[in-house]
Motif scaffolding. Structure first.
Motif, PDB file in Angstrom:
ATOM      1  N   PHE A  62      -6.126  -0.317   2.595  1.00 53.66           N
ATOM      2  CA  PHE A  62      -6.325   1.127   2.677  1.00 53.66           C
ATOM      3  C   PHE A  62      -4.991   1.840   2.488  1.00 53.66           C
ATOM      4  O   PHE A  62      -4.060   1.663   3.282  1.00 53.66           O
ATOM      5  N   GLY A  63      -4.922   2.622   1.410  1.00 52.81           N
ATOM      6  CA  GLY A  63      -3.696   3.312   1.062  1.00 52.81           C
ATOM      7  C   GLY A  63      -3.962   4.744   0.652  1.00 52.81           C
ATOM      8  O   GLY A  63      -4.744   5.460   1.280  1.00 52.81           O
ATOM      9  N   HIS A  64      -3.367   5.137  -0.444  1.00 51.62           N
ATOM     10  CA  HIS A  64      -3.312   6.535  -0.838  1.00 51.62           C
ATOM     11  C   HIS A  64      -3.671   6.699  -2.318  1.00 51.62           C
ATOM     12  O   HIS A  64      -3.757   5.716  -3.054  1.00 51.62           O
ATOM     13  N   ALA A  65      -3.824   7.952  -2.744  1.00 54.85           N
ATOM     14  CA  ALA A  65      -3.998   8.210  -4.172  1.00 54.85           C
ATOM     15  C   ALA A  65      -2.804   7.677  -4.941  1.00 54.85           C
ATOM     16  O   ALA A  65      -2.935   7.149  -6.046  1.00 54.85           O
ATOM     17  N   GLU A  66      -1.609   7.789  -4.325  1.00 52.64           N
ATOM     18  CA  GLU A  66      -0.380   7.308  -4.955  1.00 52.64           C
ATOM     19  C   GLU A  66      -0.317   5.787  -5.017  1.00 52.64           C
ATOM     20  O   GLU A  66       0.540   5.226  -5.696  1.00 52.64           O
ATOM     21  N   VAL A  68       0.790  -1.229   0.000  1.00 50.11           N
ATOM     22  CA  VAL A  68       0.000   0.000   0.000  1.00 50.11           C
ATOM     23  C   VAL A  68       0.825   1.284   0.000  1.00 50.11           C
ATOM     24  O   VAL A  68       0.286   2.374  -0.196  1.00 50.11           O
ATOM     25  N   ARG A  69       2.156   1.180   0.212  1.00 50.12           N
ATOM     26  CA  ARG A  69       3.012   2.364   0.107  1.00 50.12           C
ATOM     27  C   ARG A  69       4.280   2.029  -0.672  1.00 50.12           C
ATOM     28  O   ARG A  69       5.389   2.466  -0.326  1.00 50.12           O
ATOM     29  N   PHE A  70       4.125   1.277  -1.736  1.00 49.40           N
ATOM     30  CA  PHE A  70       5.267   0.865  -2.550  1.00 49.40           C
ATOM     31  C   PHE A  70       6.009   2.055  -3.143  1.00 49.40           C
ATOM     32  O   PHE A  70       7.197   1.974  -3.455  1.00 49.40           O
ATOM     33  N   PHE A  71       5.327   3.174  -3.290  1.00 52.13           N
ATOM     34  CA  PHE A  71       5.911   4.371  -3.898  1.00 52.13           C
ATOM     35  C   PHE A  71       6.957   5.012  -2.990  1.00 52.13           C
ATOM     36  O   PHE A  71       7.666   5.925  -3.412  1.00 52.13           O
ATOM     37  N   ASP A  72       7.063   4.563  -1.746  1.00 56.71           N
ATOM     38  CA  ASP A  72       8.048   5.098  -0.808  1.00 56.71           C
ATOM     39  C   ASP A  72       9.327   4.258  -0.723  1.00 56.71           C
ATOM     40  O   ASP A  72      10.281   4.669  -0.071  1.00 56.71           O
ATOM     41  N   LEU A  73       9.331   3.099  -1.342  1.00 58.88           N
ATOM     42  CA  LEU A  73      10.368   2.113  -1.055  1.00 58.88           C
ATOM     43  C   LEU A  73      11.538   2.106  -2.021  1.00 58.88           C
ATOM     44  O   LEU A  73      12.568   1.511  -1.729  1.00 58.88           O
TER      45      LEU A  73
END
Length: 421
Positions: free
Chosen positions: A324-328, A185-190
């Protein structure tokens, strides 16, 4: 390709001669709130044919409406307005905006980015409609829910699952929140390379060109008395307009009346929105510039496929898996899936606003639901709902009920070869 370019140029020349802008949009002020627009709840849930029995819901959603995410936009607006106020150079519009900005800052104090009452209601509404539509599926069943570590996502998950429990406390709900869920859910941060690309990647040239030609300067200049406003360079006025617009985009999500029309004409709002929309498109979807943003979502797509496979094979312990995550989280995933309206390839980025619109894809509480159904004969079908509205999965077919095996094969082809299960 050469023929297409020539044809495109001919069309542009013809439209210019006719006095029309081929990239002009006339979206409403509400739509110009973009990804900060509150969730457009459907009037009625989609009815399911009697021949199909729901067996599983695969849900991936964005957090609900929230307070301003940070002081990043508020600070430059306050700075510019306070300096002009000290110089007694604010216009009536400038004084109104200064009062409004101070109110926003005070209201958001210690609640930056927090889920607000509207966001909570959005999640409860989605959960209620899911239960009304697929109620028997939840009786005596289990639900698994995960969220990112972001508090607004955690609270979105709890509001959603709490509502399911209120409607039927004969359901077991398992929840998990934290960084252990980031790969989904937050792969864009990794990915450090992607993070660096976001700061100064090759998407910037297209964005900067759109910004310099489309972002209006008049909304900023109107805040000041004539001489003071005229002293601003065009670049300074455009940058201030951007911050003001971003600030105003978030008012409705805070449960406050929209004030965009007080400071922008509809044409100015559309022009400013086209820039914020293009930035989302370039940074977070599959484009002719880069496939990386979408490919980062591959683990999530694989998880959606694998969870659906378990349900189709009768081995899924849960009636619903919620994330549950983000628009990103959603923008890359939906473009990777080539979902209609969420995927657009072009070399003419000034046309993006006509074909890829963030307010239609990722408003607050945006969600994708993949619902699996079984026929009496045992065949499994899938339906794909974007923001609770069925969408066709295949580009060459309007069908919204698709044999799961056909949908599965299509989705697997969307996954990069080296990541396919």
């Amino acid at each position: 390709m050469q023929r297409y370019i020539i044809f495109h140029l001919v069309c542009l020349i013809w439209l210019a001669a006719a006095g029309a802008d081929p990239t002009d949009t006339r979206y409403t002020f509400a739509q110009c709130e973009g990804s900060a627009m509150p969730y457009p709840a459907p009037e009625q849930p989609t009815a399911t044919p009697d021949s199909l029995t729901p067996i599983f819901v695969n849900h991936i959603g964005r957090h609900g409406a929230r307070f301003q995410s940070s002081q990043q936009v508020v600070v430059p607006v306050l700075k510019a307005l306070n300096e002009a106020d000290s110089a007694k150079a604010l216009s009536d519009a400038g004084r109104k905006l200064l009062t409004l900005t101070k109110f926003i800052a005070e209201t958001s104090r210690n609640r930056w980015g927090a889920l607000d009452s509207l966001g909570m209601a959005e999640q409860r509404g989605i959960a209620s409609r899911m239960f009304r539509t697929f109620g028997p599926l939840f009786i005596g069943s289990k639900v698994n829910a995960i969220s990112s570590y972001s508090p607004r996502c955690v609270m979105s998950m709890y509001e959603f699952t709490h509502q399911l429990d209120r409607l039927n406390n004969n359901v077991e709900i398992f929840t998990s929140a934290g960084r252990q869920n980031s790969p989904l859910v937050r792969f864009f941060d990794l990915d450090p390379e992607y993070t660096q690309w976001l700061r100064n990647g090759d998407w910037r040239q297209a964005y900067d060109m759109q910004f310099s030609t489309a972002m209006p300067s008049a909304p900023a200049r109107k805040l000041f008395k004539a001489d003071y406003g005229a002293a601003l360079s065009n670049e300074q006025a455009q940058e201030l307009t951007y911050h003001i617009f971003h600030l105003l985009q978030g008012l409705s999500a805070m449960g406050l009346p929209s004030r965009m029309q007080d400071f922008f004409t509809l044409d100015e709002a559309n022009a400013a929105w086209s820039c914020t929309n293009l930035r989302h498109y370039l940074q977070r979807t599959l484009t002719t510039i880069s496939q990386t943003p979408a490919e980062l979502a591959a683990p999530m797509l694989v998880d959606l496929i694998e969870q659906a496979d378990l349900a189709a094979d009768g081995k899924q312990p849960y009636c619903a898996v919620l994330r549950f995550g983000h628009a990103e989280t959603l923008m890359p995933l939906l473009s990777l899936m080539r979902l209609k309206g969420c995927y657009y390839l072009t070399n003419y980025f000034d046309t993006t606003a006509l074909h890829w619109r963030d307010f239609a894809i990722v408003p607050m509480a945006a969600n994708l639901q993949i619902i699996l159904f079984r026929t009496k004969a045992g065949k499994v079908y899938a339906r794909f709902d974007l923001n609770e509205q069925p969408v066709a999965l295949f580009p060459d077919s309007p069908d919204i009920y698709i044999p799961w095996q056909d949908a599965r094969e299509y989705l697997l082809r969307c996954v990069p070869l080296h990541l396919r299960p």
